[in-house]
Design a protein around this motif. Structure first.
Motif, PDB file in Angstrom:
ATOM      1  N   ALA A   1       1.101   9.811  -5.785  1.00  0.00           N
ATOM      2  CA  ALA A   1       1.724  11.134  -5.690  1.00  0.00           C
ATOM      3  C   ALA A   1       2.378  11.537  -7.002  1.00  0.00           C
ATOM      4  O   ALA A   1       2.429  12.730  -7.340  1.00  0.00           O
ATOM      5  N   LEU A   2       2.875  10.566  -7.759  1.00  0.00           N
ATOM      6  CA  LEU A   2       3.579  10.843  -9.006  1.00  0.00           C
ATOM      7  C   LEU A   2       2.652  10.907 -10.210  1.00  0.00           C
ATOM      8  O   LEU A   2       3.059  11.335 -11.295  1.00  0.00           O
ATOM      9  N   CYS A   3       1.404  10.473 -10.032  1.00  0.00           N
ATOM     10  CA  CYS A   3       0.460  10.385 -11.154  1.00  0.00           C
ATOM     11  C   CYS A   3      -0.396  11.644 -11.228  1.00  0.00           C
ATOM     12  O   CYS A   3      -0.901  12.129 -10.222  1.00  0.00           O
ATOM     13  N   GLY A   4      -0.567  12.169 -12.438  1.00  0.00           N
ATOM     14  CA  GLY A   4      -1.402  13.336 -12.617  1.00  0.00           C
ATOM     15  C   GLY A   4      -2.571  13.087 -13.551  1.00  0.00           C
ATOM     16  O   GLY A   4      -3.218  14.026 -14.012  1.00  0.00           O
ATOM     17  N   ASP A   5      -2.856  11.831 -13.804  1.00  0.00           N
ATOM     18  CA  ASP A   5      -3.923  11.440 -14.727  1.00  0.00           C
ATOM     19  C   ASP A   5      -5.006  10.694 -13.962  1.00  0.00           C
ATOM     20  O   ASP A   5      -4.762   9.614 -13.426  1.00  0.00           O
TER      21      ASP A   5
ATOM     22  N   SER B   1       0.828  -1.201   0.000  1.00  0.00           N
ATOM     23  CA  SER B   1       0.000   0.000   0.000  1.00  0.00           C
ATOM     24  C   SER B   1       0.870   1.262   0.000  1.00  0.00           C
ATOM     25  O   SER B   1       0.527   2.260  -0.641  1.00  0.00           O
ATOM     26  N   ALA B   2       2.000   1.210   0.702  1.00  0.00           N
ATOM     27  CA  ALA B   2       2.927   2.344   0.728  1.00  0.00           C
ATOM     28  C   ALA B   2       3.456   2.646  -0.676  1.00  0.00           C
ATOM     29  O   ALA B   2       3.523   3.809  -1.106  1.00  0.00           O
ATOM     30  N   VAL B   3       3.832   1.608  -1.404  1.00  0.00           N
ATOM     31  CA  VAL B   3       4.329   1.781  -2.778  1.00  0.00           C
ATOM     32  C   VAL B   3       3.262   2.395  -3.674  1.00  0.00           C
ATOM     33  O   VAL B   3       3.534   3.317  -4.462  1.00  0.00           O
TER      34      VAL B   3
ATOM     35  N   ILE C   1       2.785  10.953  -0.157  1.00  0.00           N
ATOM     36  CA  ILE C   1       4.150  10.628   0.277  1.00  0.00           C
ATOM     37  C   ILE C   1       4.187  10.370   1.785  1.00  0.00           C
ATOM     38  O   ILE C   1       4.790   9.392   2.254  1.00  0.00           O
ATOM     39  N   LEU C   2       3.520  11.255   2.549  1.00  0.00           N
ATOM     40  CA  LEU C   2       3.464  11.069   4.002  1.00  0.00           C
ATOM     41  C   LEU C   2       2.768   9.754   4.349  1.00  0.00           C
ATOM     42  O   LEU C   2       3.194   9.028   5.256  1.00  0.00           O
TER      43      LEU C   2
END
Length: 411
Positions: A103-107, A95-97, A178-179
């Protein structure tokens, strides 16, 4: 003196071990809530930043709820075979991954698949944790375990919405994911460090025949009522959690960050509900009677939400939201925690917890998309009327269960 795994344990040692098991189970599920509610907490900012509709954003949450609910049923059946120490840790790390990917996805079209996978990996948790407590915690500590396990979702919700508000106001909503990944990873490490040896169950497993004989109409009918009540609970509970920030933002002009901060009142008051469930259960042994009472009051508060919109009172609508949230938290505790652990000698606690949680997330799956779509077409008043009808229908089902069991016992 107790003999466990060939070792002698004093009452004090057993008590410490019980507390440790309860604590790490609580921590694992609280962390999981942070890693699942962060999207709902940030949904207003996501809609604004990515320029998507409420229905599109709600579909992301629905994908999680669908995968989580379906996974609950499978994992409830398989949980008896799981190595709890390994499976819980793997679930938290995975789940952390996935939170980092969010966080890196904007779609938004990709987000729903990431959140779908998050639902799959987190679906391992609840039934396995309840099975762990049922197997490893002594009878004397079980009432405390039930009370403690009614609070992780409250703490997780408070953490998710609190830090989401800070990130939306002073940073970016992506930072919350991220947190969350950090929190989930830390919880997994603590779980592995404190779980200890692969303990054998502290109580002897009831034989299959005894368990099956216990699943009579007196248990089956309340179980069915709890399943139906679970659908209503998930629909109303997650409907409020997902969309209250949007209601405050759209109807009352509250800023995005402040609307999230106001939402923090919901889990704070819900903490009181956890204690009230214990007190209520001391007075009322029937789970159906408790749920009947809680759903009936919730229906009245949903009517209050409609009225609050008409008179445009933010204080009144927040009071109604807080009341509904608290009552739905109590219902969720009765259905997914109190019921499985009370009936652990009649039916596998891991299976019943997974089954009931599955039905809760059936309601959650429907509400995230449907209430967003309904509000967009017909306004929030219509959405609140639907919530009212759902609560009233659940109360009626619980009433039927109460009458059936009462007649059975008399005959």
């Amino acid at each position: 003196m107790n003999i466990i795994n060939g070792e002698s344990l004093t009452d004090e040692d057993r008590l410490r071990r019980d507390k440790r098991i309860i604590f790490i189970c609580w921590l694992a599920y609280a962390a999981a809530y942070v890693g699942r509610l962060n999207f709902s907490a940030s949904i207003v900012a996501v809609i604004s930043d990515l320029g998507v509709t409420k229905a599109d954003a709600g579909l992301v949450s629905s994908c999680f709820f669908f995968a989580y609910g379906a996974g609950q049923l499978v994992n409830g059946i398989l949980s008896e075979r799981y190595n709890s120490k390994l499976m819980i840790a793997l679930s938290l790390f995975a789940s952390a991954v996935l939170n980092i990917f969010m966080a890196l996805c904007g779609d938004i079209s990709v987000m729903k698949y990431i959140w779908l996978l998050n639902g799959v990996v987190q679906s391992v948790l609840w039934s396995t944790l309840i099975k762990t407590i049922s197997d490893l915690v002594s009878e004397e500590m079980m009432p405390k375990a039930i009370l403690v396990m009614s609070t992780p979702h409250i703490v997780g919700t408070f953490f998710a919405y609190g830090f989401s508000a800070l990130f939306v106001r002073f940073g970016k909503w992506q930072h919350m994911f991220i947190l969350s990944a950090v929190v989930l990873s830390a919880a997994a490490c603590i779980w592995l460090g404190l779980f200890g040896k692969a303990y054998k169950p502290v109580r002897k497993e009831k034989n299959r025949e005894k368990r099956l004989s216990g699943v009579s109409a007196l248990l089956l009918v309340p179980l069915v009522a709890a399943c139906i009540g679970g659908i209503a609970n998930g629909f109303v509970k997650d409907g409020v959690n997902t969309w209250v920030t949007s209601v405050l933002y759209e109807e009352f002009g509250v800023s995005q960050s402040f609307s999230i901060l106001l939402t923090l009142l919901l889990p704070l008051i819900s903490m009181i509900g956890a204690v009230l469930v214990k007190k209520l259960h001391e007075k009322i042994s029937s789970h159906s009677v408790m749920n009947l009472l809680l759903f009936a009051i919730s229906a009245g508060l949903c009517a209050g939400l409609v009225l609050a919109l008409r008179i445009h009172s933010i204080i009144f609508i927040m009071l109604c939201f807080i009341g509904v949230s608290c009552l739905m938290a109590m219902v969720n505790n009765v259905i997914t925690s109190v019921f499985p652990l009370d009936n652990r000698n009649l039916i596998s606690s891991g299976f019943s917890a997974g089954l009931l949680n599955t039905f809760c997330y059936v309601g959650s799956t429907v509400t995230s998309y449907s209430l967003g779509a309904v509000s967009q077409r017909s306004g929030w008043s219509t959405a609140f009327v639907i919530m009212l009808v759902v609560c009233a229908a659940a109360a009626a089902v619980c009433a039927v269960s109460v009458m059936f069991v009462s007649r059975k016992r008399k005959s």
